[in-house]
Design an enzyme around this catalytic site. Structure first.
Site, PDB file in Angstrom:
ATOM      1  N   ALA A  64      63.667 -10.951  16.133  1.00 37.55           N
ATOM      2  CA  ALA A  64      63.013 -11.885  17.040  1.00 37.55           C
ATOM      3  C   ALA A  64      61.825 -12.568  16.369  1.00 37.55           C
ATOM      4  O   ALA A  64      61.223 -12.030  15.433  1.00 37.55           O
ATOM      5  CB  ALA A  64      62.558 -11.158  18.307  1.00 37.55           C
ATOM      6  N   GLY A 113      66.570  -7.786  15.994  1.00 38.79           N
ATOM      7  CA  GLY A 113      67.599  -8.552  16.693  1.00 38.79           C
ATOM      8  C   GLY A 113      68.783  -8.902  15.819  1.00 38.79           C
ATOM      9  O   GLY A 113      69.914  -9.026  16.313  1.00 38.79           O
ATOM     10  N   GLU A 116      70.872  -5.947  15.968  1.00 37.95           N
ATOM     11  CA  GLU A 116      71.461  -5.823  17.305  1.00 37.95           C
ATOM     12  C   GLU A 116      72.629  -6.785  17.493  1.00 37.95           C
ATOM     13  O   GLU A 116      73.620  -6.445  18.149  1.00 37.95           O
ATOM     14  CB  GLU A 116      70.378  -6.064  18.361  1.00 37.95           C
ATOM     15  N   GLU A 136      61.412  -2.064  15.385  1.00 45.10           N
ATOM     16  CA  GLU A 136      60.606  -2.415  16.560  1.00 45.10           C
ATOM     17  C   GLU A 136      59.493  -1.410  16.832  1.00 45.10           C
ATOM     18  O   GLU A 136      58.425  -1.779  17.329  1.00 45.10           O
ATOM     19  CB  GLU A 136      61.510  -2.534  17.791  1.00 45.10           C
TER      20      GLU A 136
END
Length: 262
Positions: A64, A113, A116, A136
Site C-alpha cells: 500500500a 499488499g 496479498e 505490516e
C-alpha cells in the site's frame, strides 16, 4: 490515471502491468480503482479469457501507499476502514473470485499488499529474484487486504504466523514452499512461463474453468459437505451446455474440441 495500470492484449490474454515503478508500484487508491475498472472490462469481454498481472521496474508491488493511507488513518477508524481496508479487501476478493484465471507474474518485490494480491489470485509464477514479506507489523498494523486470512489458509497457521509476526523477508523459493506461488523461474523466463501456464488452461472450455474457480473459491470457506454441494451445483450448471457436449463428443471422436463458452 490510465497510466497507473497498463493493459496489453496478447490474443486472448490480457496483460496488466502495475505502473508506478518510481514508487515500487505502491498500491495507491487511484491505482486500485483503475485495476478494478480494468477487471470489470476484462470480465465483460468474451474474447479475453485469462489475465497475467505483473509490475513495471524492479517491483511487483511494495504494498500500500503508506503516505496516502496514513492520512486516512489520521482521520480515524471510520475513514481508514472505508477508504483503505474496504478498498484493498474488495480488490483481493474480486481477484480471488474472478471468473477468468488470473496469473501473477511476480517480477520483484512483493511486500504487504503485493504479497496479498499474490495470495489472492488463482495462480502465480515468481522470478528467482522476487522477494516477499508481510511487513505490516513494522508500521503497527495487521495486514488489511486479506493477508491474515489467506496466508494461513495457504501455508498453515504456524508458518503464516512466523511471517506475519516477524515481518521478515522471504525468498521466492520459500513462497513456493508456502503455496503462495506455483513455480519459481529465472527472470528472463517469467513472462514466458506465465503465458505457458495460461496457454495450458486456455486449451479447455472457458466456461468449465469459470465453474472450477467458483467451486474452489466458494468451497474454501465451507464445510466439506457444503463444498461438495457447491461442486455438485457447478457440475449441474455445466450439464446442459454446448461445451460439455462438445468436449465429450470430441473425446469419443478423438478430435480437438471447439468450445463456445456456452
Amino acid at each position: 490515471m490510465s497510466d497507473l495500470v497498463l493493459m496489453e492484449v496478447h490474443r486472448s490474454v490480457a496483460v496488466l502491468t502495475l505502473n508506478r515503478p518510481d514508487k515500487l508500484n505502491a498500491l495507491s487508491y487511484a491505482l486500485v480503482d483503475r485495476l478494478m475498472h480494468l477487471l470489470d472490462m476484462i470480465e465483460d469481454d468474451a474474447a479475453l479469457r485469462a489475465v497475467i498481472l505483473t509490475g513495471a521496474g524492479r517491483a511487483f508491488s511494495a504494498g500500500a501507499d503508506i503516505k496516502e493511507f496514513s492520512e486516512s488513518v489520521r482521520q480515524g477508524p471510520d475513514v481508514a476502514v472505508r477508504a483503505f481496508v474496504r478498498r484493498g479487501q474488495a480488490l483481493t476478493a474480486r481477484m480471488e473470485a474472478f471468473p477468468k484465471p488470473i496469473i501473477a507474474a511476480v517480477n520483484g518485490i512483493a511486500f504487504g499488499g503485493g504479497c496479498e494480491i499474490t495470495e489472492a489470485v488463482h495462480l502465480a509464477v515468481a522470478s528467482e529474484t522476487a522477494v516477499f514479506a508481510k511487513p505490516e507489523i513494522a508500521i503497527g498494523i495487521p495486514p488489511t487486504f486479506g493477508g491474515t486470512q489467506r496466508l494461513s489458509r495457504l501455508a498453515g497457521r504456524k508458518r503464516a504466523l512466523e511471517h506475519l509476526l516477524t515481518g521478515d523477508t522471504f525468498s521466492a523459493q520459500r513462497a513456493c514452499e508456502l503455496g503462495v506461488v506455483n513455480r519459481v523461474v529465472p527472470p528472463d523466463e517469467l513472462l514466458p512461463a506465465a503465458f505457458d501456464l495460461a496457454g495450458r488452461i486456455l486449451r479447455h472450455s472457458p466456461l468449465t474453468a469459470s465453474r472450477i474457480i467458483a467451486a474452489v473459491t466458494r468451497g474454501l470457506n465451507a464445510s466439506i459437505a457444503e463444498g461438495l454441494a457447491i461442486e455438485s451445483e457447478q457440475f449441474a450448471r455445466m450439464v446442459p451446455t454446448h461445451d460439455v457436449r462438445e468436449a465429450l463428443d470430441a473425446w469419443i471422436g478423438r478430435r480437438k474440441p471447439e468450445y463456445r463458452g456456452c
